[in-house]
Write a protein that holds these residues in place. Structure first.
Motif, PDB file in Angstrom:
ATOM      1  N   ILE A  71      -1.365 -10.516  12.211  1.00  0.00           N
ATOM      2  CA  ILE A  71      -1.936 -10.594  10.879  1.00  0.00           C
ATOM      3  C   ILE A  71      -1.925  -9.181  10.304  1.00  0.00           C
ATOM      4  CG2 ILE A  71      -3.992 -11.111   9.513  1.00  0.00           C
ATOM      5  CD1 ILE A  71      -4.623 -13.333  11.478  1.00  0.00           C
ATOM      6  N   ILE A  72      -1.300  -9.066   9.146  1.00  0.00           N
ATOM      7  CA  ILE A  72      -1.193  -7.784   8.452  1.00  0.00           C
ATOM      8  C   ILE A  72      -2.030  -7.870   7.184  1.00  0.00           C
ATOM      9  CG2 ILE A  72       0.373  -6.126   7.368  1.00  0.00           C
ATOM     10  CD1 ILE A  72       2.629  -7.501   9.075  1.00  0.00           C
ATOM     11  N   VAL A  73      -2.933  -6.937   7.028  1.00  0.00           N
ATOM     12  CA  VAL A  73      -3.840  -6.950   5.887  1.00  0.00           C
ATOM     13  C   VAL A  73      -3.772  -5.598   5.185  1.00  0.00           C
ATOM     14  CG1 VAL A  73      -6.232  -7.278   5.132  1.00  0.00           C
ATOM     15  CG2 VAL A  73      -5.408  -8.451   7.179  1.00  0.00           C
ATOM     16  N   SER A 120      -5.563 -17.896  14.390  1.00  0.00           N
ATOM     17  CA  SER A 120      -4.945 -17.077  13.347  1.00  0.00           C
ATOM     18  C   SER A 120      -5.222 -17.564  11.929  1.00  0.00           C
ATOM     19  CB  SER A 120      -3.447 -16.945  13.587  1.00  0.00           C
ATOM     20  OG  SER A 120      -2.805 -18.192  13.471  1.00  0.00           O
ATOM     21  N   ARG A 121      -5.137 -18.851  11.684  1.00  0.00           N
ATOM     22  CA  ARG A 121      -5.354 -19.354  10.314  1.00  0.00           C
ATOM     23  C   ARG A 121      -6.787 -19.098   9.860  1.00  0.00           C
ATOM     24  NH1 ARG A 121      -2.590 -20.038   5.679  1.00  0.00           N
ATOM     25  NH2 ARG A 121      -4.098 -20.950   4.263  1.00  0.00           N
ATOM     26  N   ASP A 122      -7.747 -19.319  10.751  1.00  0.00           N
ATOM     27  CA  ASP A 122      -9.145 -19.078  10.408  1.00  0.00           C
ATOM     28  C   ASP A 122      -9.382 -17.595  10.134  1.00  0.00           C
ATOM     29  OD1 ASP A 122     -11.801 -19.883   9.905  1.00  0.00           O
ATOM     30  OD2 ASP A 122     -12.393 -19.379  11.952  1.00  0.00           O
ATOM     31  N   LEU A 128      -7.160 -15.429   9.096  1.00  0.00           N
ATOM     32  CA  LEU A 128      -6.487 -15.128   7.837  1.00  0.00           C
ATOM     33  C   LEU A 128      -7.347 -15.539   6.635  1.00  0.00           C
ATOM     34  CD1 LEU A 128      -3.700 -14.040   6.833  1.00  0.00           C
ATOM     35  CD2 LEU A 128      -2.988 -16.418   6.673  1.00  0.00           C
ATOM     36  N   GLU A 129      -7.903 -16.729   6.679  1.00  0.00           N
ATOM     37  CA  GLU A 129      -8.726 -17.220   5.575  1.00  0.00           C
ATOM     38  C   GLU A 129     -10.020 -16.431   5.425  1.00  0.00           C
ATOM     39  OE1 GLU A 129      -9.157 -21.404   6.267  1.00  0.00           O
ATOM     40  OE2 GLU A 129      -7.073 -21.819   5.729  1.00  0.00           O
ATOM     41  N   ARG A 130     -10.653 -16.099   6.547  1.00  0.00           N
ATOM     42  CA  ARG A 130     -11.911 -15.352   6.499  1.00  0.00           C
ATOM     43  C   ARG A 130     -11.689 -13.924   5.999  1.00  0.00           C
ATOM     44  NH1 ARG A 130     -15.438 -17.525  10.610  1.00  0.00           N
ATOM     45  NH2 ARG A 130     -16.933 -15.881  10.159  1.00  0.00           N
ATOM     46  N   VAL A 131     -10.560 -13.338   6.370  1.00  0.00           N
ATOM     47  CA  VAL A 131     -10.207 -12.000   5.901  1.00  0.00           C
ATOM     48  C   VAL A 131     -10.027 -12.013   4.382  1.00  0.00           C
ATOM     49  CG1 VAL A 131      -8.238 -10.405   5.856  1.00  0.00           C
ATOM     50  CG2 VAL A 131      -9.245 -11.075   8.035  1.00  0.00           C
ATOM     51  N   ALA A 132      -9.304 -13.003   3.883  1.00  0.00           N
ATOM     52  CA  ALA A 132      -9.064 -13.104   2.433  1.00  0.00           C
ATOM     53  C   ALA A 132     -10.375 -13.314   1.679  1.00  0.00           C
ATOM     54  CB  ALA A 132      -8.095 -14.240   2.142  1.00  0.00           C
ATOM     55  N   GLU A 133     -11.265 -14.093   2.259  1.00  0.00           N
ATOM     56  CA  GLU A 133     -12.568 -14.339   1.631  1.00  0.00           C
ATOM     57  C   GLU A 133     -13.406 -13.059   1.608  1.00  0.00           C
ATOM     58  OE1 GLU A 133     -16.490 -16.793   2.940  1.00  0.00           O
ATOM     59  OE2 GLU A 133     -14.599 -17.896   3.007  1.00  0.00           O
ATOM     60  N   ALA A 134     -13.470 -12.349   2.733  1.00  0.00           N
ATOM     61  CA  ALA A 134     -14.265 -11.127   2.810  1.00  0.00           C
ATOM     62  C   ALA A 134     -13.709 -10.034   1.898  1.00  0.00           C
ATOM     63  CB  ALA A 134     -14.325 -10.621   4.251  1.00  0.00           C
ATOM     64  N   GLY A 135     -12.389  -9.988   1.758  1.00  0.00           N
ATOM     65  CA  GLY A 135     -11.768  -8.988   0.898  1.00  0.00           C
ATOM     66  C   GLY A 135     -11.707  -9.383  -0.555  1.00  0.00           C
TER      67      GLY A 135
END
Length: 116
Positions: free
Chosen positions: A6-8, A68-70, A72-79
């Motif tokens: 996962i790249i953020v 990974s999907r969870d 990814l989604e939590r990262v997008a929500e927090a950011g």
């Protein structure tokens, strides 16, 4: 065990929130690259050749595929990636092979068994 990378890219002010969300969702660690620069739909503003955009951090997380999907989604929500333009992006790619993660595999084995 199979992993995803996962790249953020996230504003540096939100890095800790994103890392906390990723860990809560199952990520066991991350590599943080500081002071990167991103550019979206419109070029960033400059003043005498210096960028006026806020700095971004690049986070690299090797995550077990079942989480990974969870993550990814939590990262997008927090950011707040979908709420505000320019706050960051996240994506995941398949990892064919990984070395140096034996300690993560030990820690993940029971978690993955429970999930499956």
């Amino acid at each position: 065990m199979h992993f995803k990378l996962i790249i953020v890219m996230v504003e540096d002010a939100k890095t800790n929130d994103v890392l906390d969300a990723a860990r809560d969702a199952g990520a066991k660690g991350a590599t943080v690259l500081n002071q990167a620069r991103g550019e979206g739909l419109t070029p960033g503003k400059t003043f005498l050749g210096l960028s006026m955009n806020s700095q971004v951090d690049v986070l690299l997380m090797l995550v077990e595929e079942h989480f990974s999907r969870d993550v990814l989604e939590r990262v997008a929500e927090a950011g707040e990636f979908d709420e505000t333009s320019g706050t960051g992006i996240a994506c995941q790619i398949d990892v064919e092979d990984a070395l140096g993660v034996a300690h993560q595999i030990e820690a993940l084995s029971s978690d993955v068994e429970e999930l499956i």
